[in-house]
Scaffold this motif. Structure first.
Motif, mmCIF file in Angstrom:
data_model
loop_
_atom_site.group_PDB
_atom_site.id
_atom_site.type_symbol
_atom_site.label_atom_id
_atom_site.label_comp_id
_atom_site.label_asym_id
_atom_site.label_seq_id
_atom_site.Cartn_x
_atom_site.Cartn_y
_atom_site.Cartn_z
ATOM 1 N N VAL A 36 12.139 6.698 -5.005
ATOM 2 C CA VAL A 36 12.230 5.256 -4.809
ATOM 3 C C VAL A 36 12.367 5.018 -3.317
ATOM 4 C CG1 VAL A 36 13.663 3.219 -5.220
ATOM 5 C CG2 VAL A 36 13.303 4.883 -7.055
ATOM 6 N N SER A 37 11.387 4.359 -2.726
ATOM 7 C CA SER A 37 11.388 4.168 -1.280
ATOM 8 C C SER A 37 11.496 2.695 -0.924
ATOM 9 C CB SER A 37 10.108 4.753 -0.671
ATOM 10 O OG SER A 37 10.034 4.466 0.710
ATOM 11 N N GLY A 38 12.249 2.404 0.129
ATOM 12 C CA GLY A 38 12.380 1.029 0.591
ATOM 13 C C GLY A 38 13.326 0.951 1.771
ATOM 14 N N ARG A 39 13.549 -0.269 2.241
ATOM 15 C CA ARG A 39 14.399 -0.465 3.410
ATOM 16 C C ARG A 39 15.874 -0.581 3.070
ATOM 17 N NH1 ARG A 39 11.436 -5.443 6.212
ATOM 18 N NH2 ARG A 39 11.288 -6.005 4.013
ATOM 19 N N SER A 40 16.188 -1.061 1.870
ATOM 20 C CA SER A 40 17.582 -1.311 1.495
ATOM 21 C C SER A 40 18.154 -0.126 0.729
ATOM 22 C CB SER A 40 17.684 -2.574 0.632
ATOM 23 O OG SER A 40 18.980 -2.719 0.100
ATOM 24 N N ALA A 41 19.103 0.570 1.355
ATOM 25 C CA ALA A 41 19.737 1.698 0.678
ATOM 26 C C ALA A 41 20.557 1.225 -0.517
ATOM 27 C CB ALA A 41 20.623 2.457 1.661
ATOM 28 N N GLU A 42 21.182 0.064 -0.398
ATOM 29 C CA GLU A 42 22.004 -0.457 -1.494
ATOM 30 C C GLU A 42 21.153 -0.721 -2.737
ATOM 31 O OE1 GLU A 42 24.988 -4.230 -2.498
ATOM 32 O OE2 GLU A 42 24.120 -4.001 -0.493
ATOM 33 N N ARG A 43 20.042 -1.431 -2.538
ATOM 34 C CA ARG A 43 19.176 -1.723 -3.688
ATOM 35 C C ARG A 43 18.514 -0.452 -4.204
ATOM 36 N NH1 ARG A 43 15.290 -6.656 -2.372
ATOM 37 N NH2 ARG A 43 14.828 -5.339 -0.572
ATOM 38 N N GLU A 78 9.464 13.573 3.935
ATOM 39 C CA GLU A 78 10.747 13.540 3.257
ATOM 40 C C GLU A 78 10.575 13.448 1.747
ATOM 41 O OE1 GLU A 78 14.945 13.573 2.926
ATOM 42 O OE2 GLU A 78 13.479 14.285 4.394
ATOM 43 N N ALA A 79 9.626 12.633 1.292
ATOM 44 C CA ALA A 79 9.367 12.531 -0.149
ATOM 45 C C ALA A 79 8.893 13.872 -0.706
ATOM 46 C CB ALA A 79 8.337 11.444 -0.426
ATOM 47 N N ARG A 81 9.610 16.809 0.430
ATOM 48 C CA ARG A 81 10.778 17.712 0.391
ATOM 49 C C ARG A 81 11.662 17.405 -0.821
ATOM 50 N NH1 ARG A 81 15.929 17.758 1.243
ATOM 51 N NH2 ARG A 81 15.984 15.540 1.778
ATOM 52 N N VAL A 82 11.978 16.134 -1.019
ATOM 53 C CA VAL A 82 12.865 15.732 -2.110
ATOM 54 C C VAL A 82 12.252 16.056 -3.468
ATOM 55 C CG1 VAL A 82 13.879 13.706 -3.261
ATOM 56 C CG2 VAL A 82 14.048 13.951 -0.779
ATOM 57 N N LEU A 83 10.944 15.948 -3.556
ATOM 58 C CA LEU A 83 10.258 16.179 -4.829
ATOM 59 C C LEU A 83 9.887 17.642 -5.045
ATOM 60 C CD1 LEU A 83 7.998 12.990 -4.885
ATOM 61 C CD2 LEU A 83 9.994 13.446 -6.327
ATOM 62 N N GLY A 84 10.424 18.515 -4.233
ATOM 63 C CA GLY A 84 10.236 19.947 -4.460
ATOM 64 C C GLY A 84 8.953 20.524 -3.929
ATOM 65 N N GLY A 85 8.341 19.833 -2.973
ATOM 66 C CA GLY A 85 7.175 20.404 -2.313
ATOM 67 C C GLY A 85 5.852 19.755 -2.622
ATOM 68 N N ARG A 86 5.844 18.733 -3.489
ATOM 69 C CA ARG A 86 4.560 18.094 -3.773
ATOM 70 C C ARG A 86 4.773 16.658 -4.226
ATOM 71 N NH1 ARG A 86 5.558 20.087 -9.060
ATOM 72 N NH2 ARG A 86 4.659 18.710 -10.673
ATOM 73 N N VAL A 87 3.772 15.826 -3.949
ATOM 74 C CA VAL A 87 3.713 14.457 -4.461
ATOM 75 C C VAL A 87 2.425 14.350 -5.265
ATOM 76 C CG1 VAL A 87 3.568 12.008 -3.896
ATOM 77 C CG2 VAL A 87 5.019 13.513 -2.519
ATOM 78 N N ASP A 88 2.561 14.165 -6.573
ATOM 79 C CA ASP A 88 1.379 14.078 -7.431
ATOM 80 C C ASP A 88 0.785 12.677 -7.471
ATOM 81 O OD1 ASP A 88 1.661 16.777 -8.291
ATOM 82 O OD2 ASP A 88 3.210 16.144 -9.712
ATOM 83 N N VAL A 89 1.657 11.673 -7.383
ATOM 84 C CA VAL A 89 1.218 10.280 -7.498
ATOM 85 C C VAL A 89 1.818 9.477 -6.349
ATOM 86 C CG1 VAL A 89 1.139 8.217 -8.948
ATOM 87 C CG2 VAL A 89 1.209 10.490 -10.014
#
Length: 254
Positions: A36-43, A78-79, A81-89
């Motif tokens: 989940v990506s965005g500017r607001s860490a709280e949301r 960063e995404a 890394r967090v997703l374990g080395g790959r982004v499928d979508v």
């Protein structure tokens, strides 16, 4: 749920509210591990906490996609890394919509809207699509808009950026499709969720359409699940209208 996205990873930009949030929640419900990506860490934490409480997998990655290649590349790294080395979508959802007409728009606003709505997804796709190719395939889903193809007297700047995104969808399908990366877009209609008992001012734009009412973020999310899953494996370079018939049928106001 049918777990149509089990064992897949996904990055959704602008995922802390509205359509982006609904897509992230729907992906997680179908088994995907979602950033989940965005500017607001709280949301962002709120969205992630909700997904995890429902049994899904999600993490928040802060990103201010200002249009610079550096910001997009940082998010991609960063995404991954967090997703374990790959982004499928990849879902390019983040965008801004300033009000106003052409003559009200100054150069600073013009540059900012194009930076967020066009440059940011351009460089994010440039960063992630080659990795998808190396991994054996992937999916990119862009968010367009019905006003990219049906003119309204306000919002010329925004509509032009969405026209660019829809054109990029077709170009990227041609560029990456043969190498295993499917690229498509969703063109939402008027999508709002007004408080119970209240009528949103945008409701008038859906009068006389086949649906006769505004859409929901969940309707767009369902289309995104379809485009991300195997059911759409033969779908390349399309712009899927999820707009209640706003662009397909003549609107006859009552």
């Amino acid at each position: 749920m049918s777990m149509r996205l089990a064992d897949r990873t996904a990055l959704v930009t602008g995922a802390t509210s509205n359509i982006g949030r609904a897509i992230a929640e729907a992906f997680a419900a179908e088994g995907a591990h979602v950033v989940v990506s965005g500017r607001s860490a709280e949301r962002g934490r709120e969205v992630v906490d909700g997904i995890r409480a429902a049994g899904g997998r999600a993490d928040f990655v802060h990103a201010d996609l200002d249009g610079s290649a550096a910001a997009s590349r940082t998010l991609a790294g960063e995404a991954t890394r967090v997703l374990g080395g790959r982004v499928d979508v990849l879902v390019n959802n983040a965008g801004i919509y300033p009000p106003g007409t052409t003559t009200d728009t100054d150069e600073e606003t013009f540059d900012r809207v194009y930076a967020v709505n066009v440059k940011a997804p351009f460089f994010l796709t440039a960063a992630l699509a080659p990795a998808m190719v190396r991994a054996g395939g992937g999916t990119v889903i862009n968010l367009g808009s019905w006003i990219a193809r049906l003119g309204v007297p306000v919002g010329a700047l925004y509509s032009s950026t969405k026209g660019a995104v829809e054109t990029l969808t077709r170009a990227w399908a041609a560029e990456f499709g043969a190498r295993g990366v499917r690229v498509n877009a969703i063109s939402p209609g008027v999508v709002q969720t007004p408080p119970p008992g209240e009528v949103h001012p945008a409701e008038v734009m859906m009068k006389g359409t086949p649906a006769g009412q505004m859409g929901t973020p969940e309707a767009i999310a369902s289309a995104a699940v379809y485009l991300a899953g195997d059911e759409s494996s033969f779908v390349h370079g399309t712009v899927l209208d999820v707009d209640g018939g706003r662009t397909a049928a003549a609107v006859i106001a009552a």
